[in-house]
Each structure stands twice: as C-alpha cells, then as structure tokens.
Design a protein around this motif. Structure first.
Motif, PDB file in Angstrom:
ATOM      1  N   PHE A 104      42.102  28.327  39.620  1.00 48.52           N
ATOM      2  CA  PHE A 104      43.493  28.337  40.101  1.00 48.52           C
ATOM      3  C   PHE A 104      44.255  29.366  39.268  1.00 48.52           C
ATOM      4  O   PHE A 104      44.689  29.062  38.157  1.00 48.52           O
ATOM      5  N   HIS A 105      44.368  30.570  39.804  1.00 47.21           N
ATOM      6  CA  HIS A 105      45.049  31.636  39.052  1.00 47.21           C
ATOM      7  C   HIS A 105      46.497  31.766  39.495  1.00 47.21           C
ATOM      8  O   HIS A 105      46.787  31.925  40.677  1.00 47.21           O
ATOM      9  N   TRP A 106      47.396  31.753  38.509  1.00 54.14           N
ATOM     10  CA  TRP A 106      48.834  31.888  38.761  1.00 54.14           C
ATOM     11  C   TRP A 106      49.188  33.341  38.545  1.00 54.14           C
ATOM     12  O   TRP A 106      49.480  33.758  37.421  1.00 54.14           O
ATOM     13  N   HIS A 107      49.143  34.089  39.618  1.00 56.40           N
ATOM     14  CA  HIS A 107      49.329  35.537  39.561  1.00 56.40           C
ATOM     15  C   HIS A 107      50.792  35.859  39.229  1.00 56.40           C
ATOM     16  O   HIS A 107      51.691  35.530  39.994  1.00 56.40           O
ATOM     17  N   GLY A 108      50.982  36.503  38.055  1.00 54.89           N
ATOM     18  CA  GLY A 108      52.333  36.896  37.642  1.00 54.89           C
ATOM     19  C   GLY A 108      52.982  35.931  36.668  1.00 54.89           C
ATOM     20  O   GLY A 108      54.057  36.218  36.142  1.00 54.89           O
ATOM     21  N   PHE A 393      46.763  48.374  40.864  1.00 50.83           N
ATOM     22  CA  PHE A 393      46.348  47.950  39.517  1.00 50.83           C
ATOM     23  C   PHE A 393      47.150  46.719  39.108  1.00 50.83           C
ATOM     24  O   PHE A 393      48.374  46.748  39.081  1.00 50.83           O
ATOM     25  N   HIS A 394      46.440  45.644  38.780  1.00 51.52           N
ATOM     26  CA  HIS A 394      47.101  44.377  38.411  1.00 51.52           C
ATOM     27  C   HIS A 394      46.684  43.934  37.020  1.00 51.52           C
ATOM     28  O   HIS A 394      45.535  44.070  36.647  1.00 51.52           O
ATOM     29  N   MET A 395      47.630  43.410  36.264  1.00 50.48           N
ATOM     30  CA  MET A 395      47.335  42.835  34.954  1.00 50.48           C
ATOM     31  C   MET A 395      47.739  41.372  34.930  1.00 50.48           C
ATOM     32  O   MET A 395      48.815  41.009  35.399  1.00 50.48           O
ATOM     33  N   HIS A 396      46.880  40.547  34.336  1.00 48.82           N
ATOM     34  CA  HIS A 396      47.229  39.166  34.037  1.00 48.82           C
ATOM     35  C   HIS A 396      48.018  39.128  32.723  1.00 48.82           C
ATOM     36  O   HIS A 396      47.882  40.021  31.894  1.00 48.82           O
ATOM     37  N   GLY A 397      48.791  38.081  32.548  1.00 44.20           N
ATOM     38  CA  GLY A 397      49.370  37.804  31.226  1.00 44.20           C
ATOM     39  C   GLY A 397      50.595  38.611  30.862  1.00 44.20           C
ATOM     40  O   GLY A 397      51.096  38.496  29.744  1.00 44.20           O
TER      41      GLY A 397
HETATM   42 CU    CU Z   1      46.713  37.903  38.472  1.00 44.76          CU
END
Ligand code: CU
Ligand code: C2O
Ligand code: CU
Length: 478
Positions: A104-108, A393-397
């Motif tokens: 379960f990834h909470w993008h952003g 391009f996406h970054m987590h965290g």
């Molecule tokens: Cu993400």
C-alpha cells in the motif's frame, strides 16, 4: 495571460510510440460519473483518526452485459477517498484480501520509508494485515494510494488498485476554492483499458514493456461519464492514474481553466490554461468557471480529440469569486553548501530501460542523502527525440521543487511542490530535493512498466544521529 500550449516536446508525445493505442470514444451509453465515496474512519478523536484500507477482488459493472473482474480498496474497483487532516495522527490497518501479495504505497505522502511509505519493502501477504501510524505533516494536496509490489506494480494497478488521498489544512480552507466533495470538488482519475471477451481485462494480452494502454477512457472507473454541474465553479482534482498514457486535456470551445495545485499542493499563484498535459502519476487541481455557459449546454473535456467527460451545465447561483493572485508561500530553502549536484539518468526503451545504467535491485541502496540536506538533482532523459519518450520521474519520501529544464525556466505550473516531473528526451531537469524523514525511498519512471522493468533506484535518507538498518525485501523471498 492564458497558456495555450502543452509545453512538452510534441515530437515526444506518446502518439508517436510504435505501440501507441489511440483513445476511442466509447459507443456504450453515457453514465453518471462515479464519485469515489469518502472512506469512513473506524474511529476518530480530536487528534487521531483510525482507518481500515482493504485490498480486495470483485466485479464491477463497467459496460452493459457481463461485469468486469476488478480489484479495489474497500470496494470492487479503485478506492474510497481517504482524508488526512494536517496535524492529526493516522492509524491505518492495511488489509490484504487478495489472492497474492500486495503493498500500500501512499504516493506523495511525507512519511518515513520504506515501511510506512508502502513501497516494495512493505509487503502484506494474502489474508494478512499491516498496521501503520503517522502524523500528517505536509500542506493540503491531492495524493494517491496504489499497489507497489515489485515487479508487479503495473499489473496490480491495472487490475484497479489505485485510490485518492486528500491532505486538508487550514491554509487551504481559507482560500476561495470549491470544496464540497462530490458536488463542486470532484476527483477525476484518468485511466484507460481494453475490454476483451465478456468485458474482461487481460493484462498479459495487452502487455507492452513501454507501458500498457487501452483504447477506452475510464474516468473514476466509469466508461463514458457525464457529470451534472450545479454550481458556477467546479474544482477538478485530476490524477493521471494510467500505466502509460499521457493526457492532453482541453475543453470544448477552448474554455479556459485555472490550475490551483499540482502534485504536492497549492501553487504559489493560480495559472490559467486552455490546454494541459499530464504525464503518469502527476496531479493537477483546476477550477473551471461555467459563468459564461448557458445552463442546458454541455461542456466536454477532451484528451487529444477524444471526449472523456461531459459536464452538463444546469442552473446555478452566480458565484463570481475571483482568486487572489497569490495563493500560498512555497518555501525555497537554500542548497546545503559543498554538496555536489547529484546526477540521475533515465535511459533506454522497452526492456532496455535503466536508471543510472543499472536495473533496479531491491537489496541495493543506490544513494544516500542526509535528512535535512537540501541538494540539487539533475535528472536526465537520454532518449533522443527520434523515437524517444517523456519519462515521468517520481521520488518517494519528498516533494521537490523544479528549478530548471535544460537551464530554462520550468513550465508555468511547476512552481509548487511536485513529486513527479515529466522529463523530455534529451532534457535535464534540475530539482531541489530534501528529505524530512529517514528511510529507504524509491525513485523511478512512473510509466509503471518501466518501473517494473528496472528504471528505478533507491536512496537512503539517513539521520547520522539515529542510524537505522532496514530489512529490504528480495525478489527471491517474495
Ligand atoms: Cu510514490
Ligand atoms: Cu506512485 Cu513508486 O510510486
Ligand atoms: Cu519511462
């Protein structure tokens, strides 16, 4: 002034892909746009909210005839919208009722990695529940939840595992924006699917290593939707939730609209458009003013030349609120001295996609950045214009700032916080990046098949005073 172009390099639009699947207007009857319900907390106090988010399989009536086998969160398809009020502490049970592992990834969302963040190192096995707690610690924004098990993120999202998460705060509440959810504050999750025999989806049959597409637009899990407008202004929270597709949005008669927020929250100033392109995972909140539309008329939202949502305008009370020219202050911390500019390279196409010349490995930490350091990242797409593509391009965290594109100013709507940025072939986008929370975080192309195909790496945001070790998953242990 009104921006009338899509900014991105026309030669790199997905319409030039060898495998491009053009959208086609559905021939099935129009249906009311589904509005994902707000997820009800299990319990709520002044300071804490408790939720259960359950990934489950089901069936959804998408087309006349047979139902489609789909996956969703707290429902058969997509999700219920989760609200995260800033400053409150969330306690969430993540329940997996699917026949396979998911995450379960909470993008952003600004939370520690890698377990709360929910990337590939936070598996929830079938029949099991994982619990996370975090304090909501970022400005109001439209975020999203999606599955992220490596390397089957793309397939699980295709099955329907994507939902919205809205951060709310007092600053946003003071601005004259529509915010009556489902009435004048409407999410639009833009996706595309191909329907096979008996109205079913078939990910394998449609597989393309450069991103799976289908000809049928699906908006909030609705095929051929209309929305009944009952107010002069509406706010649309638009998410490109497609695996691969770019959306080039414009309304009939080039009705102008105003963008008020991007991925990470409200823009410093509203930006007017007639045309807006979103790459995968990007969000844009826009306000559309129907003041000059005669009730009884329909305003159509298109992507390229295909209608995707019809807004049927009914009688409405006059609402001539004008937006302030300044909305919010965006902090712009100065770069930590003596830090070299970090270089990140997205290369290849198809199965050859890589990040920094390597394929993703779950147990390899590719970079480290001290929590609180502010660093410049130069993100390059080495595809050439001839046959190349825009890689989001996406970054987590983190929510980053876009500083420049090949040394030039970023696009007009890139002056707020973002977590995903489309990089054109031959372009270097300079970002200002900092992490507030420690953890191992992934960064990758958000064409989801590219991510699964290895155009992904991970960074440890570390706090030297509190060193941590992380249990990183391995493909073999899955
Ligand atoms: Cu993400
Ligand atoms: Cu939207 Cu790594 O994810
Ligand atoms: Cu890509």
């Amino acid at each position: 002034s009104i921006n009338t172009d899509y900014f991105f390099d026309e030669a790199a639009y997905n319409t030039h892909d060898g495998g491009y699947v053009p959208l086609a207007e559905p021939k099935t009857p129009q249906q009311p746009l589904r509005i994902p319900p707000l997820l009800k907390p299990d319990k709520e106090t002044a300071t804490d909210t408790y939720y259960t988010v359950e990934a489950q399989a089901g069936e959804t009536q998408l087309l006349p005839g047979k139902k489609t086998k789909t996956w969703g969160y707290n429902g058969s398809l997509l999700g219920q919208t989760v609200v995260f009020p800033k400053g409150k502490t969330m306690h969430i049970d993540l329940k997996n009722s699917l026949p396979e592992l998911t995450t379960f990834h909470w993008h952003g969302l600004n939370v520690p990695g890698p377990y709360t963040d929910g990337g590939c190192h936070a598996p929830v096995y079938p029949g099991k529940t994982r619990h996370i707690d975090f304090k909501v610690d970022q400005p109001a924004a439209t975020l999203w939840l999606h599955a992220h098990p490596c390397p089957s993120t793309a397939e699980q999202v295709w099955h329907g595992l994507a939902g919205l998460a809205l951060v709310t705060d007092e600053e946003e509440a003071k601005l004259p924006f529509p915010r009556n959810y489902g009435v004048d504050d409407i999410p639009l999750v833009l996706q595309d699917r191909r329907f096979h025999e008996d109205n079913q989806w078939d990910y394998e049959a449609d597989y393309d290593p450069d991103g799976v597409q289908g000809p049928t637009p699906m908006i909030n899990g609705t095929i051929n939707p209309y929305f009944d407008v009952s107010t002069q202004r509406i706010r649309l929270r638009i998410l490109d939730g497609a695996n691969r597709r770019e959306w080039r949005l414009h309304f009939s008669d080039d009705l102008p609209f105003t963008q008020i927020a991007s991925d990470g929250g409200i823009l410093p100033s509203p930006v007017k458009f007639t045309h807006l392109m979103l790459t995968c995972a990007e969000r844009a909140e826009i306000i559309v003013d129907f003041g000059d539309v005669t009730p009884g008329q329909t305003v159509t939202l298109y992507s390229d030349d295909v209608p995707i949502v019809r807004f049927r305008v009914h009688d409405f009370a006059a609402d001539d609120v004008t937006l302030p020219s300044h909305l919010v202050d965006i902090p712009d911390p100065s770069v930590t001295p003596d830090m070299p500019v970090r270089k990140v390279v997205m290369s290849g196409m198809d199965e050859a996609v890589m990040m920094d010349g390597k394929k993703f490995e779950m147990q390899r930490i590719d970079a480290r950045q001290k929590v609180g350091n502010v660093e410049l990242w130069d993100v390059t797409n080495t595809n050439d214009m001839e046959g190349g593509m825009v890689h989001p391009f996406h970054m987590h965290g983190t929510q980053f700032l876009v500083i420049s594109r090949n040394g030039h100013a970023p696009y007009a709507n890139e002056h707020g916080f973002k977590d995903t940025v489309g990089v054109n072939p031959g372009e270097t986008v300079r970002l200002k990046v900092w992490f507030d929370k420690p953890g191992v975080f992934m960064y990758h192309c958000h064409i989801i098949e590219h991510e699964d195909g290895g155009m992904m790496a991970q960074i440890e945001a570390f706090d030297p005073d509190h060193p941590q070790t992380y249990k990183l998953m391995d493909m073999d242990t899955l």
